[in-house]
Design an enzyme around this catalytic site. Structure first.
Site, PDB file in Angstrom:
ATOM      1  N   ASP A  17     -19.992  57.012 148.560  1.00  0.00           N
ATOM      2  CA  ASP A  17     -18.688  56.369 148.379  1.00  0.00           C
ATOM      3  C   ASP A  17     -18.620  55.733 146.997  1.00  0.00           C
ATOM      4  O   ASP A  17     -19.454  54.874 146.663  1.00  0.00           O
ATOM      5  CB  ASP A  17     -18.464  55.283 149.434  1.00  0.00           C
ATOM      6  CG  ASP A  17     -18.126  55.850 150.806  1.00  0.00           C
ATOM      7  OD1 ASP A  17     -17.949  57.073 150.919  1.00  0.00           O
ATOM      8  OD2 ASP A  17     -18.041  55.048 151.759  1.00  0.00           O
ATOM      9  N   LYS A  44     -18.144  59.600 157.305  1.00  0.00           N
ATOM     10  CA  LYS A  44     -17.907  59.151 158.676  1.00  0.00           C
ATOM     11  C   LYS A  44     -19.115  59.398 159.578  1.00  0.00           C
ATOM     12  O   LYS A  44     -19.463  58.549 160.405  1.00  0.00           O
ATOM     13  CB  LYS A  44     -16.667  59.840 159.251  1.00  0.00           C
ATOM     14  CG  LYS A  44     -15.359  59.420 158.572  1.00  0.00           C
ATOM     15  CD  LYS A  44     -14.140  59.931 159.309  1.00  0.00           C
ATOM     16  CE  LYS A  44     -13.945  59.226 160.616  1.00  0.00           C
ATOM     17  NZ  LYS A  44     -13.702  57.781 160.483  1.00  0.00           N
ATOM     18  N   GLY A 203      -5.612  45.353 168.198  1.00  0.00           N
ATOM     19  CA  GLY A 203      -6.588  45.702 169.218  1.00  0.00           C
ATOM     20  C   GLY A 203      -6.709  47.189 169.479  1.00  0.00           C
ATOM     21  O   GLY A 203      -6.505  48.021 168.585  1.00  0.00           O
ATOM     22  N   GLY A 230     -13.671  51.537 161.442  1.00  0.00           N
ATOM     23  CA  GLY A 230     -13.385  52.491 162.505  1.00  0.00           C
ATOM     24  C   GLY A 230     -14.626  53.219 162.965  1.00  0.00           C
ATOM     25  O   GLY A 230     -14.775  53.526 164.158  1.00  0.00           O
ATOM     26  N   ASP A 231     -15.527  53.494 162.038  1.00  0.00           N
ATOM     27  CA  ASP A 231     -16.769  54.184 162.391  1.00  0.00           C
ATOM     28  C   ASP A 231     -17.670  53.288 163.236  1.00  0.00           C
ATOM     29  O   ASP A 231     -18.287  53.742 164.201  1.00  0.00           O
ATOM     30  CB  ASP A 231     -17.500  54.634 161.124  1.00  0.00           C
ATOM     31  CG  ASP A 231     -16.692  55.649 160.321  1.00  0.00           C
ATOM     32  OD1 ASP A 231     -16.028  56.502 160.945  1.00  0.00           O
ATOM     33  OD2 ASP A 231     -16.721  55.587 159.081  1.00  0.00           O
TER      34      ASP A 231
END
Length: 288
Positions: A17, A44, A203, A230-231
């Protein structure tokens, strides 16, 4: 594969990244100055495997990096997180790279240059029925479908980035995880057997065949970087469900993990053991 069955086996991408942090995201054709540049492990697949290893003590990653300096850096970072990288291939193509711009609120824009991820193969890779397998869509869809066909145990798909999914793949999934925008972009998910949807600060919720069956709120957090949150949520949700937590409690645990991740500037943040988050959410539930 080692003799020990990992808590989660991830099939997915590994990237370097390159992150530019700026006051705001640029518009089309605009140049913004004053940014700060950083480099860190990402992708990811790698992010989810690192989170799973930190939460549970064991995870396996099936992926590919280039036979280059960046590839070695990614492997070293994964090993430091406790990830089994025996099934990560070294390929002639360069290690995948993600170009990321993050604004002061933690929102981001990302362009992925897949490199070695585009040539990931499952040749010679073995799956055990007792494994939990987690895939995403930053590697080729044919690879994901092959993994779904070959693995006979619990199979999870993080359907990101959003794309059309075959009926065969969706039917094979025991669980699909998406964010709100991905859920809207993949209409077929309304018929999937089990889908977890994240709503950022609002949420998350669980749907069975399009019907909401559980939900959990997010805690208020200071946002540093949303890239790996999110991962981390995906890894935590899978682990919580596989430990037997009900949908609402599993979502709450995953929200807590995602909250810690979003407050960390790293795409592969250091996390506590899953039991810590289970206890924390139990205390929070008791206080309400």
């Amino acid at each position: 594969m080692t003799n020990r069955t990992p808590a989660v086996t991830v099939v997915g991408s590994i990237n370097l990244d390159l992150i530019a942090t700026a006051e705001r995201l640029p518009t089309a054709g605009e140049t913004i100055g004053g940014g700060m540049l950083s480099e860190q492990p990402g992708g990811k697949g790698a992010n989810q495997a690192a989170a799973a290893a930190r939460l549970s003590g064991s995870a396996r990653l099936i992926g590919a990096v280039g036979n280059d300096v960046n590839g070695q850096r990614m492997l070293s970072a994964l090993a430091a997180a406790g990830v089994d990288t025996a099934d990560v291939a070294l390929l002639p193509e360069p290690t995948g790279t993600a170009l990321i711009v993050v604004d002061r609120d933690g929102e981001n824009q990302i362009v992925v240059c897949p490199g070695a991820n585009s040539n990931l193969s499952l040749d010679g890779v073995e799956f055990h029925p007792a494994e939990t397998v987690l895939c995403q869509l930053e590697v080729g869809l044919p690879v994901v479908l092959e993994a779904a066909r070959r693995h006979t145990g619990y199979f999870v798909l993080n359907a990101a980035p959003a794309m059309d999914l075959s009926a065969e793949l969706l039917e094979r999934c025991d669980l699909v995880i998406v964010n709100e925008s991905e859920y809207a972009l993949i209409p077929a998910l309304a018929e999937a057997k089990l889908v977890a949807v994240t709503y950022g600060g609002d949420g998350s919720a669980m749907f069975e065949h399009g019907r909401k069956v559980a939900e959990a709120p997010s805690a208020a957090v200071t946002v540093a970087n949303t890239v790996g949150a999110g991962d981390a949520f995906c890894a935590a949700l899978v682990l919580a469900l596989r430990q037997g937590l009900d949908y609402a409690r599993a979502l709450a645990v995953a929200n807590a993990v995602g909250g810690d991740a979003v407050g960390d500037s790293s795409s592969q943040p250091v996390l506590a053991q899953l039991g810590h988050y289970v206890e924390r959410t139990a205390v929070a539930e008791g206080a309400r």
